[in-house]
Design an enzyme around this catalytic site. Sequence first.
Site, PDB file in Angstrom:
ATOM      1  N   HIS A  47       5.526  23.070 -11.690  1.00 14.48           N
ATOM      2  CA  HIS A  47       5.240  24.149 -12.750  1.00 14.48           C
ATOM      3  C   HIS A  47       5.828  25.459 -12.342  1.00 14.48           C
ATOM      4  CE1 HIS A  47       2.760  21.324 -14.932  1.00 14.48           C
ATOM      5  NE2 HIS A  47       1.845  21.188 -13.985  1.00 14.48           N
ATOM      6  N   ARG A  72       5.482  21.064  -3.650  1.00 18.14           N
ATOM      7  CA  ARG A  72       5.260  20.006  -4.692  1.00 18.14           C
ATOM      8  C   ARG A  72       6.390  19.760  -5.383  1.00 18.14           C
ATOM      9  NH1 ARG A  72       0.276  20.284  -9.191  1.00 18.14           N
ATOM     10  NH2 ARG A  72       1.269  22.187  -9.663  1.00 18.14           N
ATOM     11  N   ASP A  86      15.024  17.752   3.828  1.00 21.97           N
ATOM     12  CA  ASP A  86      16.378  18.376   4.458  1.00 21.97           C
ATOM     13  C   ASP A  86      16.290  19.869   4.662  1.00 21.97           C
ATOM     14  OD1 ASP A  86      17.162  15.874   4.851  1.00 21.97           O
ATOM     15  OD2 ASP A  86      18.788  15.941   3.421  1.00 21.97           O
ATOM     16  N   GLU A 150      -4.701  12.434 -10.720  1.00 23.70           N
ATOM     17  CA  GLU A 150      -4.944  13.332 -11.954  1.00 23.70           C
ATOM     18  C   GLU A 150      -5.418  12.579 -12.996  1.00 23.70           C
ATOM     19  OE1 GLU A 150      -1.949  16.791 -11.820  1.00 23.70           O
ATOM     20  OE2 GLU A 150      -0.931  14.938 -10.941  1.00 23.70           O
ATOM     21  N   ASP A 176      -5.428  18.643 -15.082  1.00 21.22           N
ATOM     22  CA  ASP A 176      -4.812  17.441 -15.742  1.00 21.22           C
ATOM     23  C   ASP A 176      -5.713  16.331 -15.931  1.00 21.22           C
ATOM     24  OD1 ASP A 176      -1.954  18.182 -16.351  1.00 21.22           O
ATOM     25  OD2 ASP A 176      -1.213  17.942 -14.201  1.00 21.22           O
TER      26      ASP A 176
END
Length: 253
Positions: A47, A72, A86, A150, A176
């Site tokens: 988000h 996230r 990485d 969720e 959610d």
Amino acid sequence: MQGGNPLKRKLQAGQACFGAWMLSTSADMAEILAYAGLDFLLIDHEHGQGSIDDAVGQLRAMKGTDCTGVLRVPVNDHIYIKRALDAGVGGIMVPNVNTAEQARHVVDACRYAPAGIRGAFGGMRAMRYGFDPVYYDGAFDNLLVAVQVENTTAIDNIPAIAAVAGIDVMFIGPRDLSATLGKLNLFDDPAVKGQIERAEAAILKSGRILGSTAMSGKAAKAMAGRGFRFIVGGSDVGLLGQGVRAMLGEARG
């Protein structure tokens, strides 16, 4: 991560750890929050507004503190996960992990072959641009892997998801979850509270680290008392806005 992962060590020792979402792209904000004493920053690419390049800047800003950067990802995608790893993040969080198969995909994306499917390369930031050739040996052991619960399908499958080797944290996403029940943001609704409590109990029983969001410091303390260990108490933009509102309330009150 050079020198191991302080966040993972704390959590494995049973310590309650407190963090904040990073919704902005600001390295300055990351640096301030890290110096303020948070255990981790959760750089949000589901988000939030940032790119991998922005995340690298935020990770650099946190260096010299004991604060760990967790990212996230937008979705359970092994390419995005590889790019984040990485870049040198200390942890990965993946939203909407509803089954053991999806959890295995997360873990596989974080492990090099033959144990997983993470592509190997030399010279990336995580291995100090090639100056840390032993990075590969401890890369997965030094990584914190978190998956989000969720919806009710995920809650039903908590025992199976938790049985997937390599999952460290199971994180309840209350907003959610409330939406999937048709009760968006109604966190005090009995149905929403009941499902959150069901998820809490199942995760604690599974032995995995329990995580979620807290609406205040007082709520975070209460959650720690109930067994939560990975606790997100606000965001960079939210904490800044609340601080300004509090100041203005005193000034104009």
